[in-house]
Scaffold this motif. Sequence first.
Motif, PDB file in Angstrom:
ATOM      1  N   ALA A  20      65.266  63.262 -12.108  1.00 54.17           N
ATOM      2  CA  ALA A  20      65.725  62.283 -11.119  1.00 54.17           C
ATOM      3  C   ALA A  20      64.636  61.972 -10.104  1.00 54.17           C
ATOM      4  N   GLU A  21      63.876  62.994  -9.713  1.00 48.87           N
ATOM      5  CA  GLU A  21      62.812  62.793  -8.722  1.00 48.87           C
ATOM      6  C   GLU A  21      61.665  61.961  -9.289  1.00 48.87           C
ATOM      7  N   ILE A  22      61.376  62.125 -10.574  1.00 46.52           N
ATOM      8  CA  ILE A  22      60.342  61.299 -11.198  1.00 46.52           C
ATOM      9  C   ILE A  22      60.795  59.849 -11.217  1.00 46.52           C
ATOM     10  N   LEU A  26      58.844  56.734  -9.475  1.00 47.45           N
ATOM     11  CA  LEU A  26      58.451  55.560 -10.255  1.00 47.45           C
ATOM     12  C   LEU A  26      58.996  54.275  -9.638  1.00 47.45           C
ATOM     13  N   GLY A  27      60.267  54.312  -9.241  1.00 46.56           N
ATOM     14  CA  GLY A  27      60.871  53.137  -8.632  1.00 46.56           C
ATOM     15  C   GLY A  27      60.185  52.745  -7.343  1.00 46.56           C
ATOM     16  N   ARG A  28      59.846  53.736  -6.513  1.00 47.88           N
ATOM     17  CA  ARG A  28      59.188  53.460  -5.248  1.00 47.88           C
ATOM     18  C   ARG A  28      57.791  52.864  -5.481  1.00 47.88           C
ATOM     19  N   VAL A  29      57.028  53.472  -6.368  1.00 48.41           N
ATOM     20  CA  VAL A  29      55.667  53.005  -6.633  1.00 48.41           C
ATOM     21  C   VAL A  29      55.692  51.583  -7.196  1.00 48.41           C
ATOM     22  N   ALA A  56      59.096  54.419 -20.216  1.00 45.92           N
ATOM     23  CA  ALA A  56      60.446  53.963 -20.524  1.00 45.92           C
ATOM     24  C   ALA A  56      61.256  53.670 -19.267  1.00 45.92           C
ATOM     25  N   ASN A  57      60.849  54.246 -18.145  1.00 49.32           N
ATOM     26  CA  ASN A  57      61.584  54.077 -16.897  1.00 49.32           C
ATOM     27  C   ASN A  57      60.887  53.131 -15.924  1.00 49.32           C
ATOM     28  N   THR A  58      59.959  52.329 -16.414  1.00 46.62           N
ATOM     29  CA  THR A  58      59.282  51.313 -15.606  1.00 46.62           C
ATOM     30  C   THR A  58      59.196  50.022 -16.405  1.00 46.62           C
ATOM     31  N   LYS A  59      58.879  48.931 -15.719  1.00 45.74           N
ATOM     32  CA  LYS A  59      58.804  47.631 -16.375  1.00 45.74           C
ATOM     33  C   LYS A  59      57.381  47.093 -16.440  1.00 45.74           C
ATOM     34  N   LYS A  60      56.647  47.232 -15.344  1.00 43.37           N
ATOM     35  CA  LYS A  60      55.300  46.667 -15.282  1.00 43.37           C
ATOM     36  C   LYS A  60      54.231  47.703 -14.970  1.00 43.37           C
ATOM     37  N   LEU A  61      54.596  48.851 -14.460  1.00 46.34           N
ATOM     38  CA  LEU A  61      53.649  49.849 -13.985  1.00 46.34           C
ATOM     39  C   LEU A  61      52.794  50.393 -15.128  1.00 46.34           C
ATOM     40  N   ILE A  62      51.481  50.434 -14.901  1.00 49.21           N
ATOM     41  CA  ILE A  62      50.573  51.089 -15.838  1.00 49.21           C
ATOM     42  C   ILE A  62      50.617  52.583 -15.572  1.00 49.21           C
ATOM     43  N   GLY A 277      57.764  62.078   3.736  1.00 51.99           N
ATOM     44  CA  GLY A 277      56.369  61.905   4.124  1.00 51.99           C
ATOM     45  C   GLY A 277      55.561  61.234   3.041  1.00 51.99           C
ATOM     46  N   ARG A 278      55.805  61.615   1.801  1.00 56.21           N
ATOM     47  CA  ARG A 278      55.119  60.973   0.671  1.00 56.21           C
ATOM     48  C   ARG A 278      55.428  59.481   0.617  1.00 56.21           C
ATOM     49  N   ASP A 279      56.720  59.154   0.691  1.00 56.03           N
ATOM     50  CA  ASP A 279      57.129  57.751   0.583  1.00 56.03           C
ATOM     51  C   ASP A 279      56.671  56.936   1.796  1.00 56.03           C
ATOM     52  N   ARG A 280      56.633  57.570   2.943  1.00 51.97           N
ATOM     53  CA  ARG A 280      56.145  56.883   4.140  1.00 51.97           C
ATOM     54  C   ARG A 280      54.667  56.527   3.972  1.00 51.97           C
ATOM     55  N   THR A 281      53.914  57.435   3.388  1.00 52.91           N
ATOM     56  CA  THR A 281      52.494  57.184   3.134  1.00 52.91           C
ATOM     57  C   THR A 281      52.307  56.042   2.145  1.00 52.91           C
ATOM     58  N   LEU A 282      53.059  56.072   1.063  1.00 50.47           N
ATOM     59  CA  LEU A 282      52.955  55.017   0.056  1.00 50.47           C
ATOM     60  C   LEU A 282      53.325  53.662   0.641  1.00 50.47           C
ATOM     61  N   THR A 283      54.357  53.636   1.462  1.00 50.61           N
ATOM     62  CA  THR A 283      54.781  52.380   2.074  1.00 50.61           C
ATOM     63  C   THR A 283      53.732  51.856   3.041  1.00 50.61           C
TER      64      THR A 283
END
Length: 291
Positions: A20-22, A26-29, A56-62, A277-283
């Motif tokens: 679930a965390e992966i 993936l969704g956030r990235v 399989a769980n992404t649409k465009k992400l390399i 903190g991780r997601d805040r950095t990515l954003t």
Amino acid sequence: MMRTLGRVGVWYSIDRLDEAEIRQLLGRVEDLGYSALWYPEALGYESLSIASFMLANTKKLIIGSSIANIYARDPFTSRRGLRTLSRLYDDRFILGLGVSHVPLVEGVRGHVYEKPVAAMRRYLDGVYDDRRDTAEWPLVIAALGPMMLKLAGERSAGAVPYNVTPEHTRTARAILGPGKLLAVEQKVCLETDATVARGLARHELARYMTLPNYRNNWLRIGFTEADLADGGSDRFLDAMVLWGEPAQIAQGLRAHLEAGADHVCIQPVHADGDVEGRDRTLTALATFQGS
């Protein structure tokens, strides 16, 4: 065929995450518009299997392996894995190969660790099966030293250096030459307190400080034994982990691009388990892609 990467991607150790965390990562990235997610092969998920799950769980992400250990599977398996993932997922997979480290090869897998450049050259001979269009394959090499960088330029689509500085990036570009992908990893920490930021950096880098491949490269690019002692000097920590406000971090990322990188893979450095903190950095750094 190698897909074109944007200027910025994300590097993250997914071994720390469950299914679930992966998916959440993936969704956030992907939602933030990053072009790629790079992941290592350590002691958790098998590299090609987890790549299939992420594709399989992404649409465009390399999805890029950074790196798949050449001692973990034979060259034929790597070739078939690369072709399988490329065919099934619209060429969204990049196979990054590396020679790994003695403890992970001899201590964990029970193999004999051979001379890195010679071992990689033989491995590529098996992967390509005497093909002549190797530059078009979505395959890159984790290269630090000049001989491995030269091999990457001659026998692959490019290089994915790890734990490096813009000075190394400039040298790597000169050795690789034009037209080769140079995708560099850079750790980042969205923290303005120097003591806190360097503490997080020291914790994150501890696993690498005893590995000769990294130590030798750090000494080669200008750090000293004193810089590498006692968890790392401030100069060393600040170079390995960019910290501060987003604008300060962006300046450091830009330095890699100006030195010749095509793509910078940002690795968020945060306290263990600090997903916010991780997601805040990515954003916060997502806007750098268009700056």
